[in-house]
Write an enzyme that holds these catalytic residues in place. Structure first.
Site, mmCIF file in Angstrom:
data_model
loop_
_atom_site.group_PDB
_atom_site.id
_atom_site.type_symbol
_atom_site.label_atom_id
_atom_site.label_comp_id
_atom_site.label_asym_id
_atom_site.label_seq_id
_atom_site.Cartn_x
_atom_site.Cartn_y
_atom_site.Cartn_z
ATOM 1 N N ARG A 90 0.815 -1.221 0.000
ATOM 2 C CA ARG A 90 0.000 0.000 0.000
ATOM 3 C C ARG A 90 0.849 1.272 0.000
ATOM 4 O O ARG A 90 0.418 2.293 -0.483
ATOM 5 C CB ARG A 90 -0.920 -0.001 1.219
ATOM 6 C CG ARG A 90 -2.156 -0.841 0.998
ATOM 7 C CD ARG A 90 -2.897 -1.068 2.286
ATOM 8 N NE ARG A 90 -2.166 -1.993 3.146
ATOM 9 C CZ ARG A 90 -2.718 -2.735 4.091
ATOM 10 N NH1 ARG A 90 -4.001 -2.663 4.312
ATOM 11 N NH2 ARG A 90 -2.003 -3.558 4.834
ATOM 12 N N LYS A 93 1.467 -19.218 6.596
ATOM 13 C CA LYS A 93 0.605 -19.565 7.721
ATOM 14 C C LYS A 93 0.201 -18.283 8.460
ATOM 15 O O LYS A 93 0.906 -17.275 8.324
ATOM 16 C CB LYS A 93 1.310 -20.542 8.645
ATOM 17 C CG LYS A 93 2.486 -19.918 9.387
ATOM 18 C CD LYS A 93 2.895 -20.702 10.586
ATOM 19 C CE LYS A 93 3.834 -19.877 11.397
ATOM 20 N NZ LYS A 93 4.061 -20.189 12.729
ATOM 21 N N HIS A 142 7.816 -23.185 6.612
ATOM 22 C CA HIS A 142 9.254 -23.070 6.355
ATOM 23 C C HIS A 142 10.065 -24.182 7.015
ATOM 24 O O HIS A 142 11.200 -24.431 6.640
ATOM 25 C CB HIS A 142 9.777 -21.683 6.760
ATOM 26 C CG HIS A 142 9.889 -21.478 8.227
ATOM 27 N ND1 HIS A 142 8.886 -20.940 8.966
ATOM 28 C CD2 HIS A 142 10.895 -21.748 9.088
ATOM 29 C CE1 HIS A 142 9.268 -20.877 10.234
ATOM 30 N NE2 HIS A 142 10.486 -21.364 10.339
ATOM 31 N N LYS A 161 13.908 -26.887 5.808
ATOM 32 C CA LYS A 161 15.150 -27.098 6.558
ATOM 33 C C LYS A 161 15.803 -28.418 6.149
ATOM 34 O O LYS A 161 15.113 -29.421 5.950
ATOM 35 C CB LYS A 161 14.860 -27.100 8.060
ATOM 36 C CG LYS A 161 14.475 -25.719 8.588
ATOM 37 C CD LYS A 161 14.196 -25.769 10.073
ATOM 38 C CE LYS A 161 13.847 -24.389 10.582
ATOM 39 N NZ LYS A 161 14.970 -23.457 10.555
ATOM 40 N N GLU A 195 11.387 -22.386 22.182
ATOM 41 C CA GLU A 195 11.887 -21.042 21.896
ATOM 42 C C GLU A 195 12.276 -20.369 23.201
ATOM 43 O O GLU A 195 11.610 -20.593 24.217
ATOM 44 C CB GLU A 195 10.806 -20.203 21.198
ATOM 45 C CG GLU A 195 10.443 -20.706 19.814
ATOM 46 C CD GLU A 195 9.318 -19.883 19.185
ATOM 47 O OE1 GLU A 195 8.714 -19.053 19.896
ATOM 48 O OE2 GLU A 195 9.060 -20.100 18.001
ATOM 49 N N ASP A 246 -0.072 -21.550 16.564
ATOM 50 C CA ASP A 246 1.094 -20.906 15.940
ATOM 51 C C ASP A 246 2.176 -21.925 15.554
ATOM 52 O O ASP A 246 2.846 -21.762 14.541
ATOM 53 C CB ASP A 246 1.671 -19.870 16.918
ATOM 54 C CG ASP A 246 2.697 -18.969 16.262
ATOM 55 O OD1 ASP A 246 2.499 -18.615 15.079
ATOM 56 O OD2 ASP A 246 3.699 -18.621 16.907
ATOM 57 N N HIS A 258 4.097 -26.623 12.206
ATOM 58 C CA HIS A 258 5.468 -27.144 12.289
ATOM 59 C C HIS A 258 5.536 -28.513 12.965
ATOM 60 O O HIS A 258 6.143 -29.456 12.447
ATOM 61 C CB HIS A 258 6.365 -26.195 13.082
ATOM 62 C CG HIS A 258 6.438 -24.803 12.524
ATOM 63 N ND1 HIS A 258 6.300 -24.530 11.183
ATOM 64 C CD2 HIS A 258 6.649 -23.613 13.131
ATOM 65 C CE1 HIS A 258 6.421 -23.222 11.001
ATOM 66 N NE2 HIS A 258 6.633 -22.652 12.159
ATOM 67 N N LYS A 297 7.261 -21.152 24.606
ATOM 68 C CA LYS A 297 8.042 -19.909 24.578
ATOM 69 C C LYS A 297 8.672 -19.691 25.943
ATOM 70 O O LYS A 297 8.206 -20.220 26.944
ATOM 71 C CB LYS A 297 7.134 -18.724 24.246
ATOM 72 C CG LYS A 297 6.715 -18.691 22.788
ATOM 73 C CD LYS A 297 6.005 -17.404 22.466
ATOM 74 C CE LYS A 297 5.706 -17.312 20.981
ATOM 75 N NZ LYS A 297 6.917 -17.227 20.142
#
Lengths: 512, 417
Positions: A58, A167, A197, A201, A235, A254, A259, A359
């Site tokens: 935009r 995603k 993604h 790998k 993570e 998520d 994954h 996380k």
């Protein structure tokens, strides 16, 4: 007539002339990943001679400001630094910008004109890859507008248009089905490349090579020899600047739905009839279909939901989830989840699969550990039983890609003792060459029309179907709601998660 | 770390493989001890070194070969240590000043791009002409088990006065090797070089019964040329013109006198041979002009021509012997189309231009003109070496191209003399 100059070049990746159009090119994904990946491919001479990049967003940019912007992306995030001036100049000169809102038909006509001009200038009909690096609510709008502008129809037998979708693909089963239905109105399934993604790998791809190019593992890859499987996606970071999205999604949507389930499918799938897109994806779908669905009342026992509290990570004090900017103070969103799944088929009957993602854990690591059954008889009676541990085969997906096998060995000395030792294969050591970024591989595959490493609509729907009972149970906010277990940031998650493993295997999660 | 430890030095041959193995073990133990005692930098994992062996990599050179630049073998080993860590055997053959046989071991650790310290081990073997007879058994005793044996012929390993012993050695080693890598770019005379290789190994390039795969780095050097040319003919406008290609001009960076005498650099010769094989052309004789060869298409039709021309660029270490320009002429009833590729070696790029003369239609002669530039860097041996090593398939096209290049080389030499 077949191109005679192609004879003998089968081993060289063949990419037809191509234009990549990135929607949402001013966003973080394009800036950090997509633009650097395309530049890296250019450095490695993997892009076709007739290649162009078009950014669509935009903001009001000229081609020149756009080129300055992507120079910044490449300078900061390319793994092939310092920049090669010659490659950059060429890459830059073939990069263009189209300004417009995603629902503005006039902008798509401008895009069409630019694409047609590129074709005319190069004298070939280029394939077109449209990358939707936008928020998911725009996916259907962009697809519809592309269709209205006549940009999705094939222009010849060879010149095709493909669409890459990031995603999240839906946020539950009904929304994924609705999105699939919307897209299928304007796109054929073989035009849609749903990207995860993780599949780009090297170690993930190596799972298939490891399983199906080595004769010694496949015969023992079943319930007779394997006691259980652990898959961990950990993570150390918190929600960072994604609180707005994450607080609605949670770690289950998520990370686990995409994954973790991709990793699960690759570990558990049957040998495909060929290493081709549909053959591999058929087998992955079969795995997801075989995952036993949770019955009413089972979610509380087999699924652990957690949320980080304040703590310390890497020597720094960090806030708890509810104190993060942009998070609803009443939130019940999961920042940690552990699940026990069963796969009801001949190969995996009775083998529990434990999955976890979280996380603010102590470190960033993604690992698949295959635990083999212990020896049937303790021959070394004098030895401390705790030293005779089962063999564990582990695939480390990140950060240091590699494979390790834990075996028992006798340490030197007059006594017969047993000590576990590791046999390590490290990508970084055996192949000193740095593996390409996942996005490089996946972009290249899409340009080549190879969908093997992309997910199909039925895969997505099966994955959501497995999680539907969990999503439903967690949506209950009444007094009977399932607990959200707290854990201190920098620890390995709630104690309940450890207990889930102990109750099923007799020991906790493998220490990573 | 790259410290050579002499293991055996003797006028008489006294080689003890067990002692060499012990020395290697000692080197690695020392390395491990260093790792254990090293303090990791703050926040980092302990920086361990990893010993890796993907092959027994035998690098063969002649002691009197002036074509091998100083440090060249060292550069190769350093690069290969990263991309294909191996047990390296570095053979220096025909050393007239040294003892019959002299060995030393060392290890080399390289910080790979992945961040790992990858370590390879090196066994340096120097042998006089007489000492060469001991080398095969020495190597057999020291090959690491279960990994392939790769021979790399460096420079003009098969030529020179000391070459007869080297040829015998290569023949013996190749009988047990999995792959022999050479570089026809080093052959002063392509056809003669191929013959020497055949004489040395007893097996021609086209002999599919040979145990060892043959890989020519010069052929890999051409791969980018082949891909970019093939890519142009994927486009419909050129695809239809393939059968109408009438002439190919190859310009190479070489002294004009060399071309005049019929010596075409191997790279251009292989490229020209590849064109003729791909297009189904058979040699019919010498062309009208210096450096040109006439062909007849197998499918019939008028004769075709491939011409080799000297480049007017200043010769340098970077461009010597390289093909700088390729021009393809396509004739049809509608006019003549040119496809021109011009390589800029110092910039690492290739300029592709197309011109479409529409003389037959009476429109402007160059009404259609387009250009583009693509990356085309200069590949060093170290860049090319991993390519053949990672590919296990037999290349059926290469022997045919090599055979054709040999024929073309002979014809050009005959016609010039």
């Amino acid at each position: 007539m077949e191109n005679p100059f192609r004879v003998g070049l089968k081993h060289v990746l063949h990419v037809e002339p191509c234009v990549v159009v990135i929607f949402g090119v001013t966003g973080d994904l394009a800036h950090r990943k997509l633009i650097p990946a395309l530049y890296n491919l250019s450095v490695d001479a993997l892009l076709p001679a007739h290649f162009s990049l078009i950014g669509f967003a935009r903001r009001e940019f000229s081609n020149e400001t756009f080129r300055t912007g992507i120079h910044d992306s490449v300078s900061k995030f390319s793994r092939r630094r310092p920049l090669n001036d010659s490659v950059w100049n060429e890459f830059s000169s073939r990069s263009f910008y189209v300004q417009g809102a995603f629902d503005d038909p006039a902008a798509y006509l401008n895009l069409k004109k630019l694409l047609d001009d590129i074709d005319a200038q190069s004298g070939v009909l280029c394939n077109r890859v449209f990358y939707f690096a936008t928020a998911p609510e725009y996916f259907a709008t962009i697809a519809t507008q592309l269709d209205k502008a006549g940009l999705l129809a094939p222009r010849s037998e060879k010149a095709r248009s493909r669409v890459i979708i990031e995603k999240p693909f839906g946020n539950d089963l009904p929304s994924a089905r609705a999105l699939n239905a919307e897209l299928s109105e304007v796109l054929e399934e073989d035009q849609i490349y749903r990207i995860d993604h993780y599949l780009g790998k090297e170690t993930v791809q190596n799972l298939l090579v490891f399983r199906f190019a080595n004769g010694i593992f496949e015969p023992i890859w079943n319930h007779k020899y394997i006691s259980h499987v652990e898959i961990s996606v950990c993570e150390s970071i918190g929600v960072e600047n994604r609180a707005g999205y994450f607080d609605k999604a949670g770690i289950l949507r998520d990370i686990v739905q995409n994954h973790v389930f991709q990793l699960l499918s690759l570990v558990a799938l049957e040998p495909p009839v060929a290493f081709e897109a549909d053959a591999v994806r058929d087998e992955k779908v079969k795995v997801l279909r075989s995952v036993r669905r949770f019955q009413k009342g089972e979610v509380g026992k087999k699924v652990i939901r957690g949320r980080y509290q304040s703590g310390t990570v890497a020597g720094k004090e960090v806030a708890g989830y509810l104190a993060e900017n942009g998070v609803d103070p009443e939130s019940t969103t999961d920042t940690y989840v552990a699940l026990e799944l069963a796969i009801d088929n001949w190969r995996w009957a009775g083998v529990p699969f434990y999955l976890r993602a979280g996380k603010r854990l102590p470190k960033r690591v993604t690992d698949i550990s295959i635990f083999f059954r212990n020896v049937p008889y303790r021959l070394f009676q004098e030895e401390d039983v705790s030293r005779v541990v089962p063999n564990v085969l582990s695939f480390q997906i990140q950060p240091d890609e590699g494979i390790a096998l834990k075996i028992s060995a006798k340490p030197p000395g007059p006594q017969v003792q047993v000590q576990p030792v590791n046999m390590n294969f490290s990508y970084g050591s055996s192949f000193g060459i740095e593996p390409p970024e996942a996005y490089e591989r996946l972009l290249l595959d899409c340009m080549r029309g190879d969908a093997t490493l992309f997910t199909r609509s039925d895969e997505i729907e099966q994955a959501w179907d497995v999680l539907a009972p969990v999503i439903e149970a967690w949506s209950d906010r009444s007094a009977r709601a399932l607990p959200v277990f707290g854990y201190d940031a920098g620890t390995w998650g709630p104690q309940a998660s450890e207990e889930l493993l102990v109750s099923g295997t007799g020991s906790g999660w493998r220490r990573l | 770390m790259n410290v050579q430890t002499p293991v055996t030095t003797s006028g008489q041959v006294h080689v003890n493989p067990a002692e060499i193995e012990r020395e290697l073990l000692r080197v690695w133990r020392e390395t491990a001890a260093l790792d254990m005692s090293a303090q990791p930098t703050q926040g980092a994992e302990r920086d361990t070194r990893v010993r890796a062996i993907l092959s027994n990599f035998v690098i063969i050179s002649r002691a009197d070969d002036q074509t091998v630049p100083a440090g060249h073998i060292d550069d190769i080993v350093t690069a290969m240590c990263v991309s294909y860590p191996s047990r390296f055997f570095i053979l220096r053959c025909g050393d007239v000043n040294g003892p019959e046989l002299d060995t030393s071991v060392s290890s080399r650790c390289v910080l790979a791009r992945s961040g790992a310290h990858v370590c390879s081990e090196e066994l340096h073997v120097r042998a006089s002409e007489a000492g060469l007879r001991f080398v095969p058994n020495l190597l057999r005793s020291l090959y690491a088990a279960d990994v392939p044996v790769v021979l790399l012929l460096v420079g003009d390993a098969l030529g020179g006065t000391s070459a007869s012993g080297v040829r015998t050695l290569i023949r013996t080693l190749e009988a047990e090797a999995n792959m022999t890598v050479f570089d026809s770019g080093n052959f002063a005379d392509f056809g003669a070089g191929l013959n020497v290789l055949k004489d040395a190994t007893g097996v021609g390039l086209d002999d599919v019964s040979s145990r060892a795969l043959r890989r020519d780095l010069n052929w890999y050097r051409l791969e980018r040329w082949r891909v970019l040319i093939a890519e142009q003919f994927d486009a419909e406008r050129y695809a239809q013109g393939v059968t109408n290609i009438s002439r190919v001009r190859l310009t190479c960076a070489v002294e004009p006198k060399m071309l005049h005498d019929g010596f075409v650099p191997s790279e251009s010769l292989l490229l020209g041979a590849w064109f003729s094989i791909a297009l189904g052309w058979e040699i019919s004789g010498r062309g009208r002009n210096q450096g040109s060869i006439q062909f007849t298409p197998v499918s019939g039709g008028p004769s075709r021509e491939i011409t080799f021309l000297p480049s007017d660029v200043e010769l340098s270490a970077v461009n010597a012997g390289r093909t700088t320009d390729v021009e393809i002429e396509i004739e049809s009833g509608a006019g003549t189309m040119f496809l021109a590729f011009s390589r800029n070696l110092s910039e690492g790029s290739l300029h592709i231009a197309t011109e479409n003369s529409m003389a037959a239609t009476g429109v402007s002669p160059f009404c259609d003109f387009s250009t583009m530039k693509v990356p085309f860097r200069v590949y060093q041996d170290e860049d090319l070496l991993p390519l053949p090593l990672h590919s296990g398939a037999r290349d059926t096209l290469f022997p045919a191209v090599c055979g054709r290049a040999g024929e073309m080389s002979r014809l050009l030499r005959e016609t010039s003399s």
